[in-house]
Design an enzyme around this catalytic site. Structure first.
Site, short mmCIF file in Angstrom:
data_model
loop_
_atom_site.label_atom_id
_atom_site.label_comp_id
_atom_site.label_asym_id
_atom_site.label_seq_id
_atom_site.Cartn_x
_atom_site.Cartn_y
_atom_site.Cartn_z
N LYS A 42 0.83 -1.20 0.00
CA LYS A 42 0.00 0.00 0.00
C LYS A 42 0.87 1.26 0.00
CE LYS A 42 -3.79 -2.44 2.31
NZ LYS A 42 -4.83 -2.40 3.39
N HIS A 60 -1.83 -5.55 1.24
CA HIS A 60 -3.09 -6.23 0.94
C HIS A 60 -2.79 -7.61 0.37
CE1 HIS A 60 -6.95 -7.20 -0.94
NE2 HIS A 60 -6.25 -7.56 -1.99
N ASN A 68 -1.90 -0.46 7.15
CA ASN A 68 -1.38 -1.80 7.47
C ASN A 68 -0.50 -2.39 6.38
OD1 ASN A 68 -3.42 -2.44 5.71
ND2 ASN A 68 -4.71 -3.47 7.20
N GLU A 89 -9.16 -10.04 -8.42
CA GLU A 89 -8.18 -8.97 -8.23
C GLU A 89 -7.02 -9.08 -9.23
OE1 GLU A 89 -7.35 -9.29 -4.04
OE2 GLU A 89 -9.38 -8.64 -3.50
N TYR A 101 -12.16 -2.40 -3.95
CA TYR A 101 -12.77 -2.46 -2.62
C TYR A 101 -14.30 -2.47 -2.68
CZ TYR A 101 -8.33 -1.87 -0.10
OH TYR A 101 -7.08 -2.04 0.45
P1 RTP Z 1 -6.85 -5.99 2.83
O1 RTP Z 1 -8.15 -6.21 2.11
O2 RTP Z 1 -6.31 -4.60 2.70
O3 RTP Z 1 -5.85 -7.05 2.51
O4 RTP Z 1 -7.10 -6.15 4.40
P2 RTP Z 1 -7.96 -7.22 5.14
O5 RTP Z 1 -8.52 -8.21 4.18
O6 RTP Z 1 -7.13 -7.72 6.27
O7 RTP Z 1 -9.11 -6.33 5.73
P3 RTP Z 1 -10.52 -5.92 5.09
O8 RTP Z 1 -11.56 -6.32 6.05
O9 RTP Z 1 -10.62 -6.44 3.68
O10 RTP Z 1 -10.42 -4.35 5.07
C1 RTP Z 1 -9.78 -3.69 4.01
C2 RTP Z 1 -8.95 -2.56 4.57
O11 RTP Z 1 -9.80 -1.57 5.11
C3 RTP Z 1 -9.17 -0.96 6.21
N1 RTP Z 1 -10.03 -1.09 7.37
N2 RTP Z 1 -10.25 -0.12 8.19
N3 RTP Z 1 -11.22 1.46 10.33
C4 RTP Z 1 -11.55 0.18 10.27
O12 RTP Z 1 -12.21 -0.35 11.09
C5 RTP Z 1 -11.07 -0.61 9.13
N4 RTP Z 1 -11.38 -1.86 8.87
C6 RTP Z 1 -10.71 -2.17 7.74
C7 RTP Z 1 -7.86 -1.66 6.47
O13 RTP Z 1 -6.81 -0.88 5.90
C8 RTP Z 1 -8.02 -2.97 5.71
O14 RTP Z 1 -6.79 -3.45 5.27
MG MG Z 2 -9.57 -7.65 2.43
#
Ligand code: RTP
Ligand code: MG
Length: 139
Positions: free
Chosen positions: A9, A115, A112, A126, A49
């Protein structure tokens, strides 16, 4: 052979973590099938997203992922979808154990650093969003 989509990212690129993150991925044994640096348009971010549209953090998420260049990759290896997610650690870096990418390099959920696709269906979608078939190298 299984493939996944990974993306360093904007904060990971800005902080100079590209080499360190790719080193972990290669050291594990996953093969880089495709790799490029790009800046996402708002349209690409919305497609990437799409599952998060309507959530409270969606606007910040799109603003953030379009804020600077990212490094997009296709990785290949046995069990790479779940394996990369284990290497990344949990979404919130404060919950991510030492030894994981998020555990070692990040502190904030919105920053974080990496991704990774969360399922075979996400990986397929994707990869196709970011790369043309001709960009995926053969061995
Ligand atoms: P990613 O898609 O980025 O690999 O991350 P992930 O699967 O671990 O998490 P996901 O639930 O898909 O969420 C995508 C990204 O959104 C941001 N996020 N912010 N403020 C919040 O509560 C929150 N929750 C998620 C994070 O940057 C996450 O990587
Ligand atoms: Mg995700």
């Amino acid at each position: 052979m299984e493939r996944t989509f990974a993306m360093i990212k904007p904060e990971g690129v800005a902080r100079g973590l590209v080499g360190a993150i790719i080193q972990r991925i290669e050291r594990k044994g996953y093969r880089i099938v495709a790799l490029k640096m790009l800046r996402l348009t708002p349209e690409m971010a919305a497609r990437h997203y799409a599952e998060h549209q309507g959530k409270p953090f969606y606007g910040a998420l799109v603003d953030h992922i379009t804020s600077g260049p990212v490094v997009a990759m296709v990785l290949e290896g046995p069990g790479v979808i779940a394996g990369l997610r284990r290497m990344m650690g949990p979404t919130n870096p404060q919950d991510a154990p030492p030894g994981t990418i998020r555990g070692d390099f990040a502190l904030e959920v919105g920053q974080n650093v990496i991704h990774g696709s969360d399922s075979p269906a996400s990986a397929e979608r994707e990869i196709a969003l970011f790369f043309s078939p001709a960009e995926l190298t053969d061995k």
